[in-house]
Design a protein around this motif. Structure first.
Motif: not given
Length: 556
Positions: A204-220
């Motif tokens: 969640l922190c990495l998605a916030l830093v990158e301002r992109n959380g789309s890749w979190l879908q890979r975690l199902r």
């Protein structure tokens, strides 16, 4: 960040590192008695679980142990059952899960470093983690922290695989997501919600830093959380029914949330505590970690470094802010620190980045001096502690100093010459000699601090009956409970005298010098004469007090 292909040579070296870490963690596992106070509580609760065949309701003597789920007790129970050592109270069997978990964590750290950076960085990272003080201590104890570290690492490893797939624009298999959520589920079974701080905090922190959380879908996320709950919910339902909800009141309300607002069991400390003790806890890698900060800053925009920082920073901040503090609370981020340190050390000497600011170089110089002093103190600890406690130092204590101090001097010279990787090897070599000597020859011989084994031997030598009633008024450590198979009661000297009055033929009382007057006065009122079977003297390191304990029965 160029990365070399992971070859068979790397995997052979990885196996050698894992085997070496395993050997380094072996000394003292059987020869050192249970460390008070947490370790024997886990041991005794596990032993009672096996004896009662109750694998849901964890208990220490007659009291429920509602601090965390039953995962660690199941692991220790499996180890004790497989080794057939329940009746022997063999401490090494209870420590098997920690040994396996910590060894695995070291190997997994090295593998992650090879994926993130290069094989040399991975092996250096694993070695730095393996030789750190906190890892060497926690890896020897039958507590939760080593197994929790492995659960966190498995979750972070699966997250790394997701990020690697993203960087190469390839599909992430469902098995990776399954590993992620299963690791969090196992972590929940070990220590409850604590595992979610690094487990969910990092992505969640990495998605916030990158301002992109789309890749979190890979975690199902759609079904992954169900896997996590499927691991922990059945036991939660069972313990909820058995304890009538009391488990959740104690474990979540008092143990978990209670640590946030106030320091429990005299372990309160202000923010900055973990940063302060890091120099010793991660020694000898602590100086090299600090010296690696310019390396991190120069590469702060890469996803590899951002991933490690998002692993470290949220977890560290949370545990600096909560009131209760113990060094092992930030152990789950030590692999990440080892990873960026190993990456910096894997660079050639002419690529090493020193701080550019004068004040930063001065600060690093001072910190290096502090770490050097810590190393010298560790080298001399065996001699000093043995002299103070036992009056004499064993040959191993002298060998530690003779072997480790020259390596520390060589490490210092290498740092001055800017040969950092060479300095790290010298420092780790010094650490290996210190640990081997302390855990093999020094700590097991500190007889004055191992009161529980000596008291247990003395009591067993003078048991009047097979079902003797035993009361101790001056020494009440959990290690004594474990070694006595739970057949010990802690009470006042007055009640110990009352017990002897009611159980003249099969009673024993363990009374310290300070309590003897009350004890004898109470018995003299009843005209009861006692016999002293023996005395045990020693130092209770849990309370910082010297004790002189007599073993009393009723004179015939």
């Amino acid at each position: 960040m160029l990365k070399n292909k992971l070859t068979r040579t790397f995997y052979n070296r990885l196996l050698l590192l894992v085997f070496s870490a395993f050997l380094l963690l072996l000394p003292g596992r059987a020869s050192i008695p249970p460390f008070d106070r947490d370790e024997p509580r886990y041991m005794q609760a596990t032993a009672q679980m096996l004896e009662s065949h109750n694998f849901i309701d964890v208990r220490f003597q007659d009291k429920p142990r509602y601090l965390q789920p039953a995962g660690i007790y199941w692991l220790e129970a499996a180890a004790v059952s497989l080794t057939g050592t329940l009746s022997d109270r063999a401490v090494w069997a209870y420590r098997i899960p920690s040994l396996v978990a910590m060894t695995s964590a070291i190997g997994l750290t090295a593998w992650m470093g090879a994926i993130l950076f290069n094989p040399a960085a991975g092996l250096l990272s694993g070695a730095l983690l393996a030789t750190s003080v906190l890892v060497e201590a926690e890896g020897r104890m039958a507590t939760i922290d080593s197994t929790l570290l492995l659960a966190v690492l498995l979750a972070e490893f699966s997250l790394l695989l997701v990020l690697e797939d993203r960087s190469k624009d390839r599909r992430t298999p469902a098995a990776t997501a399954l590993l992620f959520w299963s690791s969090l589920g196992c972590g929940l079974m070990l220590k409850g919600p604590v595992v979610l701080i690094p487990g969910l905090g990092t992505p969640l922190c990495l998605a916030l830093v990158e301002r992109n959380g789309s890749w979190l879908q890979r975690l199902r996320f759609g079904w992954g959380w169900l896997v996590m709950l499927a691991i922990v919910v059945p036991w939660c339902v069972a313990i909820g029914l058995v304890s009538h909800g009391e488990f959740f009141q104690h474990s979540v309300g008092r143990n978990f949330l209670g640590k946030i607002g106030q320091g429990q069991e005299a372990h309160g400390a202000p923010p900055g505590f973990h940063l302060l003790v890091f120099g010793l806890a991660f020694w000898p890698g602590s100086f090299f970690a600090a010296a690696s900060l310019p390396f991190i800053w120069a590469r702060r925009t890469s996803w590899q470094i951002q991933y490690l920082l998002c692993w470290i920073i949220p977890h560290w901040i949370v545990f600096e802010l909560i009131a209760t503090k113990l060094p092992h609370y930030v152990l789950p981020v030590y692999p990440a620190i080892a990873l960026f340190t190993g990456a910096a050390l894997s660079c050639s000497d002419n690529e090493w980045n020193w701080p550019q600011k004068k004040w930063a170089r001065i600060a690093l110089f001072i910190y290096g001096g502090v770490c050097l002093i810590a190393g010298i103190l560790l080298s001399l600890a065996g001699i000093v502690v043995s002299k103070v406690i036992e009056g004499t130092a064993p040959p191993e204590a002298l060998l530690i100093a003779i072997g480790s101090l020259p390596l520390l001097i060589l490490a210092t010279r290498a740092v001055i010459a800017a040969k950092m990787r060479q300095a790290a090897f010298y420092a780790m070599g010094s650490a290996i000699l210190i640990y081997a000597g302390l855990f093999l020859g020094v700590i097991p011989r500190l007889h004055q601090i191992w009161l529980s084994p000596r008291l247990t031997a003395a009591v067993n030598q003078h048991l009047p009956c097979s079902d003797s009633e035993i009361v101790s008024s001056s020494f009440s450590e959990p290690s004594f409970v474990f070694l006595m198979h739970g057949r010990i009661k802690f009470d006042t000297s007055r009640n110990a005298a009352l017990m002897l009055e009611n159980n003249k033929s099969c009673g024993l009382a363990l009374i310290g010098r300070r309590d003897e007057r009350t004890f004898t006065e109470e018995l003299s009122k009843k005209s009861i004469k006692t016999v002293e079977y023996g005395r045990v003297k020693g130092f209770n390191y849990s309370t910082g007090k010297w004790l002189d304990i007599g073993i009393y029965g009723v004179s015939n």
